[in-house]
Motif scaffolding. Sequence first.
Motif, PDB file in Angstrom:
ATOM      1  N   PRO A  25       0.811  -1.230   0.000  1.00  0.00           N
ATOM      2  CA  PRO A  25       0.000   0.000   0.000  1.00  0.00           C
ATOM      3  C   PRO A  25       0.840   1.274   0.000  1.00  0.00           C
ATOM      4  N   ASP A  26       2.082   1.183   0.493  1.00  0.00           N
ATOM      5  CA  ASP A  26       2.911   2.385   0.600  1.00  0.00           C
ATOM      6  C   ASP A  26       3.857   2.576  -0.583  1.00  0.00           C
ATOM      7  N   SER A  27       3.929   1.591  -1.503  1.00  0.00           N
ATOM      8  CA  SER A  27       4.691   1.829  -2.724  1.00  0.00           C
ATOM      9  C   SER A  27       4.023   2.973  -3.485  1.00  0.00           C
ATOM     10  N   GLU A  28       4.799   3.638  -4.340  1.00  0.00           N
ATOM     11  CA  GLU A  28       4.318   4.887  -4.913  1.00  0.00           C
ATOM     12  C   GLU A  28       4.251   4.874  -6.437  1.00  0.00           C
ATOM     13  N   ARG A  39       3.258  12.412  -5.858  1.00  0.00           N
ATOM     14  CA  ARG A  39       3.458  11.083  -5.272  1.00  0.00           C
ATOM     15  C   ARG A  39       2.130  10.554  -4.740  1.00  0.00           C
ATOM     16  N   PRO A  41       0.484   6.878  -3.120  1.00  0.00           N
ATOM     17  CA  PRO A  41       0.706   5.476  -2.731  1.00  0.00           C
ATOM     18  C   PRO A  41      -0.227   4.528  -3.475  1.00  0.00           C
ATOM     19  N   GLU A  44      -3.933   4.476  -2.575  1.00  0.00           N
ATOM     20  CA  GLU A  44      -4.771   5.539  -3.128  1.00  0.00           C
ATOM     21  C   GLU A  44      -4.993   5.348  -4.625  1.00  0.00           C
ATOM     22  N   ASP A 218       9.830  -5.030  -4.211  1.00  0.00           N
ATOM     23  CA  ASP A 218       9.461  -3.698  -3.746  1.00  0.00           C
ATOM     24  C   ASP A 218      10.671  -2.864  -3.340  1.00  0.00           C
ATOM     25  N   ASP A 246       8.066   0.845  -6.982  1.00  0.00           N
ATOM     26  CA  ASP A 246       7.575   2.179  -7.309  1.00  0.00           C
ATOM     27  C   ASP A 246       7.566   2.367  -8.823  1.00  0.00           C
TER      28      ASP A 246
END
Length: 550
Positions: A25-28, A39, A41, A44, A218, A246
């Motif tokens: 979830p926090d990869s961009e 940026r 994540p 989103e 990741d 990312d």
Amino acid sequence: MTDSTMSDMPLTVGRLLIRGRDLFPDSEVVTWTPTGQRRTPFAEVARRARALAGGLRELGVGPGDRVGVLAANVQEYVEAYLGIPGMGAVLHTVNTKLQLDQLAEVIDHAQDRVLIVDDELLDVLAPVAPRLGSVERIVTIGDSPTHDRLPVPQVGYEDLLASATPLVDWPDVDERSAAALCYTTGTTGDPKGVAYSHRSTVLHALAFAGSVGKFLSDHDRFLVVVPLFHVNGWGLPHVGWMVGADLVLPGRSMQPADVCRLITAERPTVSGGVPAVWSAIADHAEAIGADLSSIEILFLGGSAPSAALVERLQRRHGVRVVQAWGMTETSPMVLISAPPRSAAPGSETEWTVKAGRPVPLTEVRIADEAGAVLPADGTSVGELEVRGPWITARYYERDAADRFHDGWLRTGDLAVIEPSGFVRITDRVKDVIKSGGEWISSVRLEELLAGHPDVVEAAVIGIPDPRWDERPFACVVLRPGAVLDVEALGAHLAAAVPRWWVPQSWTAVTDLPRTSVGKIDKKALRADFHAGRLRPIGGAAVAAGREDVR
């Protein structure tokens, strides 16, 4: 027959989406803009993909409907990659660099119901919009959601997402149904559509992740310089999302200066593109002292990289180069040029300039003009044929039976297959020069010319000859300050190929024409020659002093 006990879980883009959302979830997704990086994540981006799917459903888009996208490499395109197939519709990645007639043709042939368009491309679309009878709505990315010359209702992308009820659950989709549609560039005829299935897309991503000589994860950052309209962005969006890497997107500018700034700021580890693009990036990096060394693997494809470019990127910039061979019809990855375990130290470049060995689950062979399969003996030359679970077996609603042979795709490339399985492309069938009944490889001549210190790049075409039927004509782009010394270039070639291969006709050009995906357009060069727009400089090349070059 004994049935297996394995579950039959469908392979779908929706499952890839869920994996990236839940595990990373926090990869961009990072998009370069004139005012800085945007940026977002993965969590989103996935939410917005669900909102896009909900909005399109409210516009009447249903399973199997085509949704075209004309956009730069921006975050919204990634959302389309996920949301449109995820809802069961078909993503049509529209090549924004097509000529207007071809642009209209592919949108009309695909019968796109909705177009998602970057507002900077509305002027490109406007001249052909009245010819697009299937298009019911245009969704505009950017700050200018409407255009006076577009005859269909328009809505802003952000307005659509804000007003939509997001799709809560991704529907069950038949893994063999189409997920995306891409058209060939049409340089040898009408553009032809290739419909990639959910199953083929997932299998291609899995093979990509495991075939590059590095465990993609990741920890990586993918710089997506390849246009996202080109063969599913070479699979980079899918594999990046799947492993949690990312995704770094150049946005609306692919200029070398902007790409170098992006590399300096974001330190990507994986990228790809055509050799001409990366040659220009290397030129700019050397001019300003930019550091490209964060890139651990660079995939070069679309055309064979020269040994000189490979050496330059690896030695000057510390970038490991891998050649990846494929085409629109193959999703695209079929061959990877990673050196084998038996490669001698220092021989990496020798292996990299070959097309490579087939990745798992794909098969290759060569056949002669009569269709007889030739041996993989390292000397026999034939047309390369390929097959596999992400290689098309037909074109989308267009008859082209001559492109297939007993279930294999005829690639149009001439090749040699070595006993080790390595494939070496020798030319395109349509570009090979037949002189006095013998073949001359334009690819080999171009590779050698690109290795000369005075030459940036070269293209060699066959031109009519009253004695030999065809002779090679070399068009070279010279480095600043260099002059066209055909004696020196002819001698350079004669040191590596038979003398009768050496061109007798030359010209220097400021640049070479390219197709919409960055390949040298030899069809355009031949047309320029026959129209008198390319005037050969004769003579030199018989460096040996023989009038009879044969």
